[in-house]
Write a protein that holds these residues in place. Structure first.
Motif, PDB file in Angstrom:
ATOM      1  N   TRP A 157      10.077 -47.308 -11.642  1.00  0.00           N
ATOM      2  CA  TRP A 157       8.925 -47.133 -12.148  1.00  0.00           C
ATOM      3  C   TRP A 157       8.217 -45.926 -10.963  1.00  0.00           C
ATOM      4  O   TRP A 157       7.632 -45.147 -11.349  1.00  0.00           O
ATOM      5  CB  TRP A 157       7.837 -48.179 -12.316  1.00  0.00           C
ATOM      6  CG  TRP A 157       7.577 -48.885 -11.104  1.00  0.00           C
ATOM      7  CD1 TRP A 157       8.304 -50.191 -10.722  1.00  0.00           C
ATOM      8  CD2 TRP A 157       6.637 -48.576 -10.124  1.00  0.00           C
ATOM      9  NE1 TRP A 157       7.578 -50.657  -9.506  1.00  0.00           N
ATOM     10  CE2 TRP A 157       6.529 -49.848  -9.495  1.00  0.00           C
ATOM     11  CE3 TRP A 157       5.501 -47.646 -10.258  1.00  0.00           C
ATOM     12  CZ2 TRP A 157       5.692 -49.666  -8.146  1.00  0.00           C
ATOM     13  CZ3 TRP A 157       4.597 -47.729  -9.094  1.00  0.00           C
ATOM     14  CH2 TRP A 157       4.539 -48.747  -8.131  1.00  0.00           C
ATOM     15  N   PRO A 160       9.984 -42.090 -11.656  1.00  0.00           N
ATOM     16  CA  PRO A 160       9.431 -41.213 -13.021  1.00  0.00           C
ATOM     17  C   PRO A 160       7.869 -41.356 -13.321  1.00  0.00           C
ATOM     18  O   PRO A 160       7.457 -40.272 -13.679  1.00  0.00           O
ATOM     19  CB  PRO A 160      10.159 -41.852 -14.131  1.00  0.00           C
ATOM     20  CG  PRO A 160      10.375 -43.241 -13.649  1.00  0.00           C
ATOM     21  CD  PRO A 160      10.640 -43.456 -11.946  1.00  0.00           C
ATOM     22  N   ILE A 164       5.424 -37.958 -14.565  1.00  0.00           N
ATOM     23  CA  ILE A 164       5.000 -38.071 -15.891  1.00  0.00           C
ATOM     24  C   ILE A 164       3.526 -38.019 -15.813  1.00  0.00           C
ATOM     25  O   ILE A 164       2.850 -36.965 -16.578  1.00  0.00           O
ATOM     26  CB  ILE A 164       5.333 -39.228 -16.632  1.00  0.00           C
ATOM     27  CG1 ILE A 164       7.048 -39.348 -16.885  1.00  0.00           C
ATOM     28  CG2 ILE A 164       4.471 -39.422 -17.924  1.00  0.00           C
ATOM     29  CD1 ILE A 164       7.211 -40.654 -17.405  1.00  0.00           C
TER      30      ILE A 164
END
Length: 298
Positions: A157, A160, A164
């Protein structure tokens, strides 16, 4: 997570029927630490089936325990392999093993060696553990060893999500997530003893609050905010978004430290998870309100 060796009896060097028998878990790192420490000794290693869990945790769970030890002694016919009736167990396995019961049922006496396998060569000379050998340490070096493991476990986690959020919301939300990662995964284990309170979750919440404050101070300076309702809203939002996540991550370290018990960990998890959830929801609401107020020039 699947570092296991096959339970059973292993020989190191060229053991004889008089050679000592050491007992350990079938977690590979525990097994390797033991055989590395004993590389210059002819001996036997009796590996219990702890489902791939280390000695200390397995003793707490009961898999490094009396029943498993008795079962292995009988199934491999240890009495036919060695002429003595003495087993050397790691000190951290003591919570799971009733030594008197093992002796009564098998004839083998249980001797508890030092906490760390690296002390075994000195221990074997006298079969007497010094106070230092009995001491369970969790110093800066021990805690720092956990950091690379936790980095690896959280990369799924941590890589990314900032990317994002940077695309969707901009630099500040991306930095917020990175701060959660740094505070929870890197700083928390290093600062554990100096953080106030006794609960891991509350320690993490305090550290997360400081991290949220730091992010806010940087943005306050970069965006040249005035100290008003919007700035205060962002401050509370950042603290309430970062601190519960750091508190949640910090709960993972309860199984690696010397400070916790199984019942204490269970109580802490059930006590703090609702608090963490409410804090995070409040943080999202405050962030949304502050963003709207900011866009409207309030």
């Amino acid at each position: 997570m699947y570092h296991r060796v096959e339970p059973g009896l292993y020989s190191l060097g060229d053991p004889t029927p008089e050679s000592p028998v050491f007992v350990t878990a079938n977690y590979t790192l525990s097994f390797d630490a033991l055989r590395t420490a004993l590389k210059d000794f002819d001996s036997y290693i009796l590996v219990l089936d702890t489902k791939g869990v280390n000695v200390w945790c397995a003793a707490g769970k009961g898999t490094f325990g009396t029943e498993e030890l008795v079962s292995k002694i009988e199934s491999i016919g240890l009495k036919k392999i060695v002429t003595h009736q003495r087993l050397i167990l790691p000190q951290l396995g003591a919570p799971g093993v009733a030594a008197h019961d093992v002796r009564k049922r098998t004839g083998f006496s249980v001797e508890y060696g030092p906490v760390r396998a690296e002390d075994l060569p000195d221990y074997i000379k006298t079969h007497q553990a010094t106070e230092e050998m009995r001491r369970v340490r969790f110093d800066l070096k021990d805690r720092a060893i956990l950091v690379p493991v936790e980095i690896k476990n959280n990369l799924l986690w941590a890589l990314p999500l900032p990317i994002i959020l940077f695309i969707v919301s901009g630099i500040w939300m991306a930095l917020l997530v990175l701060m959660i990662f740094v505070a929870g995964v890197v700083l928390f284990p290093l600062l554990l003893p100096v953080l106030p309170t006794k609960h891991f979750a509350s320690k993490g919440i305090i550290l997360g609050s400081i991290a949220g404050l730091l992010i806010w101070m940087v943005r306050f300076w970069v965006d040249n905010w005035s100290f008003g309702a919007v700035a205060i809203g962002y401050l509370l939002a950042y603290v309430l978004l970062i601190s519960p996540w750091v508190g949640y991550i910090s709960l993972n370290f309860t199984g690696a430290s010397t400070y916790t018990s199984r019942t204490g960990v269970r109580k802490e998890i059930f006590g703090f998870i609702p608090v963490i959830a409410v804090m995070f929801i409040c943080g999202l609401v405050l962030l949304a309100l502050s963003s709207v107020a900011d866009s409207m020039g309030w």
